[in-house]
Design a protein around this motif. Structure first.
Motif, PDB file in Angstrom:
ATOM      1  N   PHE A 174     -56.523  -5.616  43.342  1.00 47.70           N
ATOM      2  CA  PHE A 174     -55.723  -6.535  42.156  1.00 47.70           C
ATOM      3  C   PHE A 174     -57.092  -6.699  41.071  1.00 47.70           C
ATOM      4  N   THR A 175     -56.742  -6.239  40.040  1.00 45.31           N
ATOM      5  CA  THR A 175     -57.758  -6.293  39.078  1.00 45.31           C
ATOM      6  C   THR A 175     -57.154  -6.920  37.745  1.00 45.31           C
ATOM      7  N   PHE A 176     -58.115  -7.445  36.860  1.00 47.43           N
ATOM      8  CA  PHE A 176     -57.556  -8.053  35.533  1.00 47.43           C
ATOM      9  C   PHE A 176     -57.781  -7.390  34.216  1.00 47.43           C
ATOM     10  N   GLU A 177     -56.729  -7.497  33.226  1.00 46.78           N
ATOM     11  CA  GLU A 177     -56.839  -6.926  32.144  1.00 46.78           C
ATOM     12  C   GLU A 177     -56.215  -7.781  31.131  1.00 46.78           C
ATOM     13  N   PRO A 178     -57.160  -8.393  29.948  1.00 50.76           N
ATOM     14  CA  PRO A 178     -58.332  -8.000  29.936  1.00 50.76           C
ATOM     15  C   PRO A 178     -59.361  -8.472  30.847  1.00 50.76           C
ATOM     16  N   HIS A 179     -60.629  -8.190  30.614  1.00 49.37           N
ATOM     17  CA  HIS A 179     -61.571  -8.762  31.322  1.00 49.37           C
ATOM     18  C   HIS A 179     -61.474 -10.370  31.174  1.00 49.37           C
ATOM     19  N   PRO A 180     -61.613 -11.022  32.271  1.00 52.99           N
ATOM     20  CA  PRO A 180     -61.461 -12.645  32.281  1.00 52.99           C
ATOM     21  C   PRO A 180     -62.307 -13.294  31.215  1.00 52.99           C
ATOM     22  N   ARG A 181     -63.571 -12.741  31.001  1.00 52.34           N
ATOM     23  CA  ARG A 181     -64.380 -13.331  29.964  1.00 52.34           C
ATOM     24  C   ARG A 181     -63.861 -13.352  28.733  1.00 52.34           C
ATOM     25  N   ILE A 182     -63.149 -12.261  28.282  1.00 51.25           N
ATOM     26  CA  ILE A 182     -62.515 -12.033  27.013  1.00 51.25           C
ATOM     27  C   ILE A 182     -61.410 -13.218  26.734  1.00 51.25           C
ATOM     28  N   THR A 183     -60.527 -13.388  27.884  1.00 44.19           N
ATOM     29  CA  THR A 183     -59.612 -14.663  27.618  1.00 44.19           C
ATOM     30  C   THR A 183     -60.025 -15.757  27.809  1.00 44.19           C
ATOM     31  N   LEU A 184     -61.227 -15.885  28.369  1.00 46.72           N
ATOM     32  CA  LEU A 184     -61.950 -17.389  28.612  1.00 46.72           C
ATOM     33  C   LEU A 184     -62.849 -17.581  27.416  1.00 46.72           C
ATOM     34  N   GLY A 185     -63.119 -16.791  26.283  1.00 44.77           N
ATOM     35  CA  GLY A 185     -63.641 -16.981  25.276  1.00 44.77           C
ATOM     36  C   GLY A 185     -65.241 -17.055  25.666  1.00 44.77           C
ATOM     37  N   ALA A 203     -66.989 -14.012  26.032  1.00 50.00           N
ATOM     38  CA  ALA A 203     -67.238 -12.417  26.134  1.00 50.00           C
ATOM     39  C   ALA A 203     -68.585 -12.302  25.316  1.00 50.00           C
ATOM     40  N   ASP A 204     -68.950 -13.130  24.399  1.00 50.30           N
ATOM     41  CA  ASP A 204     -69.926 -12.701  23.287  1.00 50.30           C
ATOM     42  C   ASP A 204     -70.811 -11.388  23.461  1.00 50.30           C
ATOM     43  N   GLY A 205     -70.418 -10.474  22.937  1.00 43.79           N
ATOM     44  CA  GLY A 205     -70.910  -9.012  22.654  1.00 43.79           C
ATOM     45  C   GLY A 205     -70.857  -8.281  24.002  1.00 43.79           C
ATOM     46  N   LEU A 206     -69.753  -8.628  24.928  1.00 41.26           N
ATOM     47  CA  LEU A 206     -69.467  -7.982  26.173  1.00 41.26           C
ATOM     48  C   LEU A 206     -69.085  -6.666  25.933  1.00 41.26           C
ATOM     49  N   ARG A 207     -69.763  -5.735  26.582  1.00 41.48           N
ATOM     50  CA  ARG A 207     -69.431  -4.301  26.569  1.00 41.48           C
ATOM     51  C   ARG A 207     -68.995  -4.040  27.965  1.00 41.48           C
ATOM     52  N   LYS A 235     -66.108  -0.540  25.461  1.00 44.55           N
ATOM     53  CA  LYS A 235     -66.739   0.603  26.227  1.00 44.55           C
ATOM     54  C   LYS A 235     -68.062   0.829  26.017  1.00 44.55           C
ATOM     55  N   LEU A 236     -69.099   0.200  26.846  1.00 46.34           N
ATOM     56  CA  LEU A 236     -70.638   0.506  26.794  1.00 46.34           C
ATOM     57  C   LEU A 236     -71.082   2.148  26.752  1.00 46.34           C
ATOM     58  N   LEU A 237     -71.643   2.432  25.672  1.00 43.20           N
ATOM     59  CA  LEU A 237     -72.010   3.805  25.448  1.00 43.20           C
ATOM     60  C   LEU A 237     -73.675   3.690  25.485  1.00 43.20           C
TER      61      LEU A 237
END
Ligand SMILES: Cc1cc2nc3c(=O)[nH]c(=O)nc-3n(C[C@H](O)[C@H](O)[C@H](O)COP(=O)(O)O)c2cc1C
Ligand SMILES: Nc1ncnc2c1ncn2[C@@H]1O[C@H](COP(=O)(O)OP(=O)(O)O)[C@@H](O)[C@H]1O
Length: 245
Positions: free
Chosen positions: A51-62, A64-68, A203-205
């Motif tokens: 089971f995985t999550f979409e979007p990443h939980p940190r995005i939904t939970l606010g 994410a600050d700069g998360l890639r 996506k982190l490049l």
């Protein structure tokens, strides 16, 4: 691997062994869990479910600050498929879902919707509203599930986590990142002439510079420019390309 979106319309699963997580990067630590869930499924004559999550939980939970992210959903599917996972269930991680208590999640989602018989969790796994659920919680509540806890996996005595690997990619340390991932860093993009674009802004490049990479399995010299575009020396066939660093 069968891929399902959400809990509605799931089929009947045979004696499933399941695991839950963001699995960003599908790194060596994740691999230990994924091998455990595969072995548990085989051992009980059943199938594995991630089971995985979409979007990443940190995005939904606010948070994410700069998360890639190390993997887009497309890339995560590719990596899990290669590991022989039988089923992937993608859970839409919205606010309502994040408010489910640990017991509601286990009873209604895992056992109720999939008939999970075994649950594999990592040493630091937390789940449910405000991260109240853990291995100890599962162990003391039972739920009629066999729960397997996987201990921490280090590489060269170094902690392996998605955060540690993100820092390496941010610095362009691709060989070290690949070592902790246990596979090359994967980027799936779209080619147009000698340029490759990655549509997912999360996506982190690696940082601007020149890199030795493989494009669709062939060695190539690749430039990452300041606009985060990937430029090759050769003209590529238009469409989807798989880059590994
Ligand atoms: C049903 C469910 C509800 C969750 N609710 C929350 C939550 O309210 N807050 C939270 O931080 N993580 C929650 N999680 C855990 C996240 O999936 C994720 O593990 C966590 O946000 C990772 O946090 P970190 O990246 O800060 O370590 C929940 C997980 C599940 C399965
Ligand atoms: N280095 C590691 N060794 C063992 N297990 C790990 C490691 N890193 C992550 N895990 C486990 O992999 C699962 C998914 O991890 P992750 O996606 O990072 O967690 P989350 O869902 O909390 O964001 C969790 O059960 C976690 O405990």
């Amino acid at each position: 691997m069968r891929v399902f979106h959400g809990f509605e319309a799931l089929p009947h699963f045979t004696h499933p062994a399941v695991t839950v997580g963001s699995y960003d990067g599908v790194h060596s630590g994740h691999l230990k869990l994924l091998r455990t869930v595969t072995a548990a499924a085989r051992g009980q004559g059943g199938e594995s479910i991630v089971f995985t999550f979409e979007p990443h939980p940190r995005i939904t939970l606010g948070k994410a600050d700069g998360l890639r992210l190390l993997t887009t959903l497309d890339e995560k599917i590719c990596l899990l498929e290669r590991l022989g996972i039988d089923n992937l269930v993608i859970i839409p991680f919205d606010r309502a879902f994040s408010r489910l208590a640990p017991d509601e999640f286990v009873r209604d989602c895992l056992v109720g919707h999939t008939g999970a018989e075994t649950l594999v969790v990592g040493f630091n796994h937390r789940f449910g509203h405000n991260k109240q659920g853990s291995y100890d919680y599962l162990d003391s509540h039972g739920f009629g599930l066999r729960v397997i806890e996987v201990s921490e996996c280090d590489v060269d005595a170094e902690k392996v986590s998605s955060t540690v690997i993100r820092r390496l990619v941010e610095k362009g340390e691709m060989a070290r990142a690949a070592h902790l991932l246990s596979h090359p860093y994967l980027v799936i993009g779209r080619a147009q002439r000698n340029r490759i674009r990655v549509d997912d802004p999360l996506k982190l490049l690696p940082p601007p510079g020149e890199y030795d990479a493989h494009i669709n399995g062939k060695p190539a010299r690749l430039t990452v420019d300041a606009a985060q575009e990937l430029i090759t020396r050769d003209i590529l066939p238009e469409g989807r390309v798989v880059i590994t660093f």
